[in-house]
Design an enzyme around this catalytic site. Structure first.
Site, PDB file in Angstrom:
ATOM      1  CE  LYS A 173      -5.143  -2.318  -2.720  1.00 58.83           C
ATOM      2  NZ  LYS A 173      -6.387  -3.090  -2.886  1.00 58.83           N
ATOM      3  NE  ARG A 217      -8.689   2.363   0.528  1.00 56.98           N
ATOM      4  CZ  ARG A 217      -7.903   1.335   0.842  1.00 56.98           C
ATOM      5  NH1 ARG A 217      -6.627   1.517   1.062  1.00 56.98           N
ATOM      6  NH2 ARG A 217      -8.397   0.130   0.901  1.00 56.98           N
ATOM      7  NE  ARG A 241      -7.785  -9.971   2.112  1.00 60.41           N
ATOM      8  CZ  ARG A 241      -7.764  -8.792   1.511  1.00 60.41           C
ATOM      9  NH1 ARG A 241      -6.699  -8.400   0.830  1.00 60.41           N
ATOM     10  NH2 ARG A 241      -8.806  -7.991   1.573  1.00 60.41           N
ATOM     11  NE  ARG A 268      -8.130  -7.063   5.804  1.00 61.61           N
ATOM     12  CZ  ARG A 268      -7.873  -6.330   4.721  1.00 61.61           C
ATOM     13  NH1 ARG A 268      -6.817  -6.613   3.967  1.00 61.61           N
ATOM     14  NH2 ARG A 268      -8.649  -5.326   4.383  1.00 61.61           N
ATOM     15  NE  ARG A 289     -12.171  -3.653   2.332  1.00 60.18           N
ATOM     16  CZ  ARG A 289     -12.021  -4.967   2.568  1.00 60.18           C
ATOM     17  NH1 ARG A 289     -12.918  -5.627   3.288  1.00 60.18           N
ATOM     18  NH2 ARG A 289     -10.997  -5.606   2.073  1.00 60.18           N
TER      19      ARG A 289
HETATM   20  P1  ADP Z   1      -7.796  -3.915   0.886  1.00 62.53           P
HETATM   21  O1  ADP Z   1      -6.483  -4.677   0.906  1.00 62.53           O
HETATM   22  O2  ADP Z   1      -8.942  -4.837   1.030  1.00 62.53           O
HETATM   23  O3  ADP Z   1      -7.859  -2.959  -0.259  1.00 62.53           O
HETATM   24  P2  ADP Z   1      -6.683  -2.281   2.981  1.00 62.53           P
HETATM   25  O4  ADP Z   1      -5.933  -3.252   3.820  1.00 62.53           O
HETATM   26  O5  ADP Z   1      -5.888  -1.434   2.045  1.00 62.53           O
HETATM   27  O6  ADP Z   1      -7.834  -3.051   2.215  1.00 62.53           O
HETATM   28  O7  ADP Z   1      -7.519  -1.286   3.905  1.00 62.53           O
HETATM   29  C1  ADP Z   1      -8.350  -1.797   4.923  1.00 62.53           C
HETATM   30  C2  ADP Z   1      -9.125  -0.646   5.549  1.00 62.53           C
HETATM   31  O8  ADP Z   1      -8.202   0.295   6.143  1.00 62.53           O
HETATM   32  C3  ADP Z   1      -9.969   0.186   4.598  1.00 62.53           C
HETATM   33  O9  ADP Z   1     -11.246  -0.386   4.367  1.00 62.53           O
HETATM   34  C4  ADP Z   1     -10.054   1.502   5.366  1.00 62.53           C
HETATM   35  O10 ADP Z   1     -10.976   1.400   6.459  1.00 62.53           O
HETATM   36  C5  ADP Z   1      -8.673   1.622   5.966  1.00 62.53           C
HETATM   37  N1  ADP Z   1      -7.738   2.334   5.056  1.00 62.53           N
HETATM   38  C6  ADP Z   1      -6.612   1.816   4.487  1.00 62.53           C
HETATM   39  N2  ADP Z   1      -6.009   2.742   3.718  1.00 62.53           N
HETATM   40  C7  ADP Z   1      -6.764   3.861   3.796  1.00 62.53           C
HETATM   41  C8  ADP Z   1      -6.675   5.152   3.199  1.00 62.53           C
HETATM   42  N3  ADP Z   1      -5.677   5.474   2.352  1.00 62.53           N
HETATM   43  N4  ADP Z   1      -7.646   6.063   3.497  1.00 62.53           N
HETATM   44  C9  ADP Z   1      -8.644   5.757   4.337  1.00 62.53           C
HETATM   45  N5  ADP Z   1      -8.801   4.561   4.918  1.00 62.53           N
HETATM   46  C10 ADP Z   1      -7.871   3.611   4.660  1.00 62.53           C
HETATM   47  P1  ADP Z   2      -5.463  -6.511  -1.948  1.00 56.76           P
HETATM   48  O1  ADP Z   2      -4.166  -6.183  -1.207  1.00 56.76           O
HETATM   49  O2  ADP Z   2      -5.569  -5.778  -3.251  1.00 56.76           O
HETATM   50  O3  ADP Z   2      -6.689  -6.336  -1.121  1.00 56.76           O
HETATM   51  P2  ADP Z   2      -4.538  -9.314  -1.799  1.00 56.76           P
HETATM   52  O4  ADP Z   2      -3.185  -9.339  -2.415  1.00 56.76           O
HETATM   53  O5  ADP Z   2      -4.625  -9.395  -0.319  1.00 56.76           O
HETATM   54  O6  ADP Z   2      -5.391  -8.046  -2.363  1.00 56.76           O
HETATM   55  O7  ADP Z   2      -5.368 -10.511  -2.473  1.00 56.76           O
HETATM   56  C1  ADP Z   2      -6.733 -10.762  -2.090  1.00 56.76           C
HETATM   57  C2  ADP Z   2      -6.963 -12.277  -2.094  1.00 56.76           C
HETATM   58  O8  ADP Z   2      -6.920 -12.765  -3.448  1.00 56.76           O
HETATM   59  C3  ADP Z   2      -5.902 -13.072  -1.325  1.00 56.76           C
HETATM   60  O9  ADP Z   2      -6.529 -14.159  -0.686  1.00 56.76           O
HETATM   61  C4  ADP Z   2      -4.935 -13.540  -2.413  1.00 56.76           C
HETATM   62  O10 ADP Z   2      -4.315 -14.793  -2.079  1.00 56.76           O
HETATM   63  C5  ADP Z   2      -5.861 -13.715  -3.613  1.00 56.76           C
HETATM   64  N1  ADP Z   2      -5.210 -13.373  -4.882  1.00 56.76           N
HETATM   65  C6  ADP Z   2      -4.250 -12.447  -5.119  1.00 56.76           C
HETATM   66  N2  ADP Z   2      -3.915 -12.415  -6.428  1.00 56.76           N
HETATM   67  C7  ADP Z   2      -4.708 -13.346  -7.037  1.00 56.76           C
HETATM   68  C8  ADP Z   2      -4.845 -13.791  -8.399  1.00 56.76           C
HETATM   69  N3  ADP Z   2      -4.103 -13.271  -9.388  1.00 56.76           N
HETATM   70  N4  ADP Z   2      -5.761 -14.763  -8.644  1.00 56.76           N
HETATM   71  C9  ADP Z   2      -6.516 -15.292  -7.645  1.00 56.76           C
HETATM   72  N5  ADP Z   2      -6.425 -14.907  -6.353  1.00 56.76           N
HETATM   73  C10 ADP Z   2      -5.536 -13.955  -6.044  1.00 56.76           C
END
Ligand code: ADP
Ligand code: ADP
Length: 207
Positions: A11, A86, A125, A153, A164
Site C-alpha cells: 500500500k 480498517r 521492510r 519497524r 496483524r
Molecule cells: P501495515 O503497513 O503493515 O499495514 P500500518 O502502518 O498501516 O501497517 O499500521 C501499523 C499499525 O498502526 C497497525 O498494526 C495498528 O496498530 C495501527 N493502525 C494503523 N491504522 C489503523 C486503523 N485504521 N485502525 C486501528 N489501528 C491502526
Molecule cells: P504496506 O504499506 O501495505 O504494509 P509496503 O508498501 O510498506 O506495504 O511494502 C511492504 C514491503 O514489501 C516493503 O519492504 C516493500 O519494499 C516491499 N514491496 C512492496 N511492493 C512489492 C512488490 N510488488 N514485490 C515485492 N516486494 C514489494
C-alpha cells in the site's frame, strides 16, 4: 480514494507512486500514528502498546485523527487514504463525514497478496526516515551508503505480522464487503513487481 490490503501488501509503495501522478495528499494512518509515538503526544502514548503488539488502535482514537486530517485545506481536492478504514465503525464514520461535507469516496482499491508472501515482505521492510522511501532488503535493496540510517519497524517481526493478519481477516474483511456493496471496490493482484502492480492499479482506476 482508499487503499486497502493486508500488512505488507504494498500500500505505502503504491501510494507514493499514485500521489505523484494524482497530486493529492497521501494520508497513512500508520505513518500518522508512528509520528505521534515518536513525538510522545498523548495519542502516541496511548497507541504505542497496541501498535508494537500488532493490535488495532481503538476506533475513536483513529477516527478522530483521520477526520481532523481530511478536513485540512490540502485535502479539499481529494486524498488517498492508506490503512484507514480498517473496521466497520471506521468506514461508517468516514462515510458520514464525507456525506455531510458533500463529498464521496470514488474508488477503493484492494491490493491482494497471499498470506504466505506477507511475512517475508514485512520482515525485510526498511524505511528511510529522511526521504520516506520504503525499501526491502531483498526485493528493493537500499543503496549501501544509507543502510545505517534505515529503520526496521518494531511491529515488523513475524509474530506481530501474524497478529496483524489475524486482525485483518477478522475486522478488515467486513470493511471490504462494505465497499463492495457500495459498488466502488476494485481488486488488484499485488503479486509481481511494483511496476506491474502500478500498471494494474492504473487499469483498475480507469474501470
Ligand atoms: P501495515 O503497513 O503493515 O499495514 P500500518 O502502518 O498501516 O501497517 O499500521 C501499523 C499499525 O498502526 C497497525 O498494526 C495498528 O496498530 C495501527 N493502525 C494503523 N491504522 C489503523 C486503523 N485504521 N485502525 C486501528 N489501528 C491502526
Ligand atoms: P504496506 O504499506 O501495505 O504494509 P509496503 O508498501 O510498506 O506495504 O511494502 C511492504 C514491503 O514489501 C516493503 O519492504 C516493500 O519494499 C516491499 N514491496 C512492496 N511492493 C512489492 C512488490 N510488488 N514485490 C515485492 N516486494 C514489494
Amino acid at each position: 480514494m482508499i487503499l486497502i490490503g493486508p500488512p505488507g501488501a504494498g500500500k505505502g509503495t503504491q501510494a507514493a507512486r499514485l500521489v505523484d501522478k494524482l497530486h493529492i495528499p497521501h494520508i497513512s494512518s500508520g505513518d500518522m500514528l508512528r509520528a505521534a509515538v515518536k513525538e510522545g503526544t498523548a495519542m502516541g502514548v496511548a497507541a504505542d502498546g497496541y501498535m508494537k503488539a500488532g493490535k488495532l488502535v481503538p476506533d475513536d482514537v483513529v477516527i478522530g485523527m483521520i477526520l481532523e486530517r481530511i478536513a485540512k485545506p490540502d485535502a479539499a481536492n481529494g486524498f488517498m487514504l492508506d490503512g484507514f478504514p480498517r473496521t466497520i465503525p471506521q468506514a461508517e464514520a468516514l462515510q458520514a463525514a464525507m456525506t455531510s461535507a458533500g463529498y464521496a469516496i470514488d474508488r477503493v482499491l484492494l491490493i491482494e497478496v497471499p498470506d504466505g508472501l506477507l511475512v517475508d515482505r514485512g520482515v525485510g521492510r526498511r524505511n528511510d526516515p529522511v526521504t520516506g522511501t520504503i525499501y526491502h532488503l531483498t526485493f528493493n535493496p537500499p543503496p549501501a551508503d544509507i543502510v545505517g540510517r534505515l529503520v526496521h519497524r518494531k511491529d515488523d517481526t513475524a509474530e506481530a505480522i501474524n497478529e496483524r493478519l489475524h486482525y485483518y481477516s477478522s475486522w478488515t474483511a467486513p470493511t471490504i464487503r462494505f465497499y463492495q456493496d457500495l459498488g466502488i471496490l476494485r481488486r488488484v493482484d499485488g503479486v509481481g513487481t511494483p511496476d506491474e502492480v502500478t500498471a494494474r492499479i492504473t487499469t483498475a482506476l480507469a474501470s
